[in-house]
Enzyme design. Structure first.
Site, mmCIF file in Angstrom:
data_model
loop_
_atom_site.group_PDB
_atom_site.id
_atom_site.type_symbol
_atom_site.label_atom_id
_atom_site.label_comp_id
_atom_site.label_asym_id
_atom_site.label_seq_id
_atom_site.Cartn_x
_atom_site.Cartn_y
_atom_site.Cartn_z
ATOM 1 N N CYS A 1 -16.389 -0.973 -1.272
ATOM 2 C CA CYS A 1 -15.832 -1.918 -0.307
ATOM 3 C C CYS A 1 -16.769 -2.047 0.887
ATOM 4 O O CYS A 1 -16.792 -3.058 1.562
ATOM 5 C CB CYS A 1 -14.451 -1.457 0.130
ATOM 6 S SG CYS A 1 -14.462 0.219 0.755
ATOM 7 N N GLU B 1 -5.339 -1.003 2.345
ATOM 8 C CA GLU B 1 -6.771 -1.083 2.625
ATOM 9 C C GLU B 1 -7.391 -1.985 1.576
ATOM 10 O O GLU B 1 -7.267 -1.732 0.381
ATOM 11 C CB GLU B 1 -7.385 0.318 2.609
ATOM 12 C CG GLU B 1 -6.864 1.192 3.747
ATOM 13 C CD GLU B 1 -6.948 0.490 5.098
ATOM 14 O OE1 GLU B 1 -8.036 0.029 5.475
ATOM 15 O OE2 GLU B 1 -5.897 0.364 5.766
HETATM 16 P P1 NAP Z 1 -7.285 -4.170 -7.491
HETATM 17 O O1 NAP Z 1 -7.599 -4.980 -8.680
HETATM 18 O O2 NAP Z 1 -6.629 -4.830 -6.340
HETATM 19 O O3 NAP Z 1 -6.397 -2.940 -8.010
HETATM 20 C C1 NAP Z 1 -6.030 -1.876 -7.164
HETATM 21 C C2 NAP Z 1 -4.808 -1.189 -7.725
HETATM 22 O O4 NAP Z 1 -3.692 -2.072 -7.650
HETATM 23 C C3 NAP Z 1 -4.945 -0.802 -9.188
HETATM 24 O O5 NAP Z 1 -4.329 0.442 -9.382
HETATM 25 C C4 NAP Z 1 -4.192 -1.908 -9.879
HETATM 26 O O6 NAP Z 1 -3.713 -1.536 -11.148
HETATM 27 C C5 NAP Z 1 -3.055 -2.121 -8.914
HETATM 28 N N1 NAP Z 1 -2.329 -3.385 -9.041
HETATM 29 C C6 NAP Z 1 -2.729 -4.553 -9.618
HETATM 30 N N2 NAP Z 1 -1.749 -5.472 -9.527
HETATM 31 C C7 NAP Z 1 -0.715 -4.903 -8.869
HETATM 32 C C8 NAP Z 1 0.581 -5.328 -8.461
HETATM 33 N N3 NAP Z 1 1.041 -6.564 -8.704
HETATM 34 N N4 NAP Z 1 1.371 -4.459 -7.804
HETATM 35 C C9 NAP Z 1 0.945 -3.213 -7.524
HETATM 36 N N5 NAP Z 1 -0.257 -2.743 -7.907
HETATM 37 C C10 NAP Z 1 -1.081 -3.571 -8.569
HETATM 38 O O7 NAP Z 1 -8.607 -3.481 -6.920
HETATM 39 P P2 NAP Z 1 -9.699 -2.670 -7.738
HETATM 40 O O8 NAP Z 1 -10.485 -3.623 -8.573
HETATM 41 O O9 NAP Z 1 -9.095 -1.497 -8.379
HETATM 42 O O10 NAP Z 1 -10.622 -2.117 -6.550
HETATM 43 C C11 NAP Z 1 -11.622 -2.877 -5.946
HETATM 44 C C12 NAP Z 1 -11.121 -3.470 -4.639
HETATM 45 O O11 NAP Z 1 -10.712 -2.429 -3.760
HETATM 46 C C13 NAP Z 1 -12.206 -4.235 -3.873
HETATM 47 O O12 NAP Z 1 -11.626 -5.377 -3.332
HETATM 48 C C14 NAP Z 1 -12.596 -3.244 -2.775
HETATM 49 O O13 NAP Z 1 -13.160 -3.844 -1.640
HETATM 50 C C15 NAP Z 1 -11.300 -2.604 -2.474
HETATM 51 N N6 NAP Z 1 -11.461 -1.302 -1.832
HETATM 52 C C16 NAP Z 1 -11.149 -1.192 -0.509
HETATM 53 C C17 NAP Z 1 -11.319 0.017 0.144
HETATM 54 C C18 NAP Z 1 -10.983 0.171 1.600
HETATM 55 O O14 NAP Z 1 -10.922 1.294 2.069
HETATM 56 N N7 NAP Z 1 -10.770 -0.901 2.316
HETATM 57 C C19 NAP Z 1 -11.811 1.113 -0.564
HETATM 58 C C20 NAP Z 1 -12.111 0.964 -1.925
HETATM 59 C C21 NAP Z 1 -11.924 -0.252 -2.547
HETATM 60 P P3 NAP Z 1 -4.392 -2.122 -12.497
HETATM 61 O O15 NAP Z 1 -5.762 -1.533 -12.568
HETATM 62 O O16 NAP Z 1 -3.501 -1.625 -13.576
HETATM 63 O O17 NAP Z 1 -4.411 -3.625 -12.371
#
Ligand code: NAP
Ligand code: MG
Length: 522
Positions: free
Chosen positions: A326, A292
């Site tokens: 999001c 997601e």
């Molecule tokens: P993110 O930067 O993509 O990180 C999400 C998770 O992925 C974190 O736990 C992060 O860990 C981890 N991660 C980073 N690099 C990775 C890799 N190479 N392999 C596996 N995992 C990895 O997103 P965020 O800043 O936490 O959240 C905001 C984003 O989430 C926005 O784009 C928002 O739209 C989206 N979102 C979507 C929904 C939905 O339902 N569609 C809901 C909520 C949020 P680290 O923190 O250690 O880097």
């Protein structure tokens, strides 16, 4: 159908505390003090039920006061992450054999514990990610809802499923778990999304390695403790905070990982999807990826809309939790005849938003989550100033925390960068549409498809948008945020993800596989 399910009251959403009576305010203030008294505490990894302290630590900061350390969390090494996957795989052999009823019981007990500690979780959300009281309480309530809802759903999936009778055979379809899941949630719903993703994987009989966001590892650690108290056996939920690129890649690429449940940005989601598609030596399955991802969500304001309601809906959707949802409205698309009036009323409404420390009861908008978010959003604001006219905001506030003004940029072209790229902060672009056709065309012009709203009093426009507004969660005459578990199953189209519909009847199926069993009768 399961008799257990019949004994349990139908799901209803948990009531949200409004902080209107002095008792609730006093309890919240006490919880904030209790959480603050534990600032700086250390949280270990949890591998097979064992607590493991590491030298390397992730410092979780209060984004409203960046010098304050909410907690210090152990950071897993590659070897520890591997060990966690191995233990999860070993525990799967017993956990998968437990009944759906027993596993649902764990979720019901976890919900009860969370209800008891709701103000504490609210306070953690205030301090670790900068939510205001109302947003924090909304999130804790959603976490309780996920536990209650998925527990009931597990009982439904664990029950009998109708199949066509066939003479001379006894036939059955049953749902069984997949294996070890890597659960990778974001920080922006540090509690609710993490709880939902983890609970769904566990209640269906899978075991989990949880890699929390490095921006919200303390809340994650508290949830792991809570599941343990609720009776989850050691090894079913393993906690391995660490760098996304190192630990994330390791758990996604590991041959014993059976599925990945991810919520986060498009960039990381696509990377995970690619990596998971590679078959590692010794791997015996195609990994399933539930991803997601981001959004670029529009609210369309038709010429016939109730303009005050539209202005309110846009302001709340754009600046609730500092635009870091999001589902946040990041583009308002307004039909030409009401464009100028809308813009003027919006300016007045946004001016009323109070920005400040979210631990104070009346704060409207808190900080953004981190220094890197602050920098990236600030860059987008600069880009936006060149792509349109700054209506209001645009500045940082103080340097105690990561505070930005609510920012609105008007007269933006539909294909501008600030119109099409996810900014994930308090920045709204406003677009003038020639007519309703043009408004819908703009609304559908990004690669995303998560949420959208339309404000109109015209039934024909509602019916057209029902068919043509291409988003996973569509709303009429209301804000684009605030999906409720069970009521508005949540997930998006296109680059917003795999449309998993969290909080809906299809969700648990993503963590299960069906086995068809036929016995010839003699
Ligand atoms: P993110 O930067 O993509 O990180 C999400 C998770 O992925 C974190 O736990 C992060 O860990 C981890 N991660 C980073 N690099 C990775 C890799 N190479 N392999 C596996 N995992 C990895 O997103 P965020 O800043 O936490 O959240 C905001 C984003 O989430 C926005 O784009 C928002 O739209 C989206 N979102 C979507 C929904 C939905 O339902 N569609 C809901 C909520 C949020 P680290 O923190 O250690 O880097
Ligand atoms: Mg933080």
């Amino acid at each position: 159908m399961s008799t257990t399910l019949e004994r349990i009251a139908p799901f209803t959403n948990e009531p949200v505390k409004k902080f209107s009576d002095p008792q609730e305010i006093a309890e919240m203030q006490a919880a904030l003090a209790r959480v603050k008294a534990r600032f700086g505490e250390r949280y270990p990894l949890v591998i097979g039920g064992r607590r493991v302290e590491t030298e390397k630590q992730i410092l979780s900061r209060n984004p409203a006061h960046k010098s304050e350390i909410v907690g210090s969390v152990s950071s897993a090494s590659a070897a520890q992450a591997e060990e966690a996957i191995e233990l999860a795989a070993a525990t799967f052999e017993s956990w998968k054999r437990e009944s759906f009823e027993l596993r649902a019981e764990v979720l019901f007990r976890a919900a009860a514990l969370m209800r008891e500690r709701r103000y504490e979780f609210d306070a953690l959300l205030v301090y670790e990610v900068g939510k205001n009281w109302a947003e924090a309480e909304g999130e804790t309530t959603e976490a309780i809802d996920f536990l209650e809802y998925y527990a009931r759903e597990a009982l439904r999936y664990g029950g009998e499923h109708p199949i066509v009778p066939f003479p001379g055979e006894r036939n059955e379809l049953r749902y069984i778990p997949l294996g070890v899941g890597a659960v990778i949630p974001p920080w922006n719903f540090a509690l609710a999304i993490l709880v939902g993703m983890t609970a769904a994987a566990l209640v269906t009989g899978n075991t989990v390695v949880l890699k929390p966001s490095s921006d919200s590892p303390v809340i994650a650690a508290r949830v792991v403790d809570l599941f343990e108290e609720a009776g989850l056996p050691a090894g079913a939920l393993n906690f391995i905070p660490g760098s996304g690129s190192v630990i994330g890649d390791l758990v996604v690429g590991h041959p014993k990982t059976r599925f990945i449940s991810f919520t986060g940005s498009k960039e990381v989601g696509l990377h995970i999807n690619e990596l998971a598609a590679k078959t590692a030596p010794g791997q015996r399955w195609i990994k399933r990826v539930v991803a997601e991802m981001g959004g670029k969500d529009s609210i369309v304001v038709a010429a016939d809309a109730d303009l005050d309601a539209a202005v309110e809906g846009v302001a709340v959707s754009a600046f609730g939790f500092t635009g870091q949802k999001c589902s946040a409205c990041s583009r308002a698309i307004v039909e030409a005849p009401v464009y100028e009036a809308f813009v003027e009323r919006l300016r007045a409404r946004v001016a009323k938003i109070s920005v400040g420390d979210p631990s104070l009861p009346d704060t409207g908008m808190g900080p953004v989550v981190s220094e890197s978010a602050f920098k990236s959003i600030s860059q987008y604001i600069e880009i936006g100033k060149g792509e349109g006219r700054l209506l209001c905001g645009g500045n940082a506030i103080g340097d105690e925390g990561y505070f930005l003004e609510p920012t609105v940029i008007v007269d933006v072209a539909p294909e501008a960068r600030i119109s099409c790229e996810e900014i994930f902060g308090p920045v709204l672009s406003v677009h003038k549409a020639r007519d309703f056709d043009h408004a819908l065309e703009i609304a559908n012009n990004t690669e995303f498809g998560l949420t959208g709203s339309l404000y109109t009093t015209d039934r024909a426009k509602i019916e057209r948008a029902r068919d043509e507004f291409f988003v996973g969660n569509l709303y009429f005459n209301r804000k684009s945020t605030g999906a409720l578990v069970g009521v508005h199953p949540f997930g998006g189209f296109n680059m917003s993800g795999t449309d998993s519909k969290a909080g809906g009847r299809d969700y648990l199926l993503l963590f299960l596989q069906a086995k068809s069993i036929s016995e010839k009768l003699s």
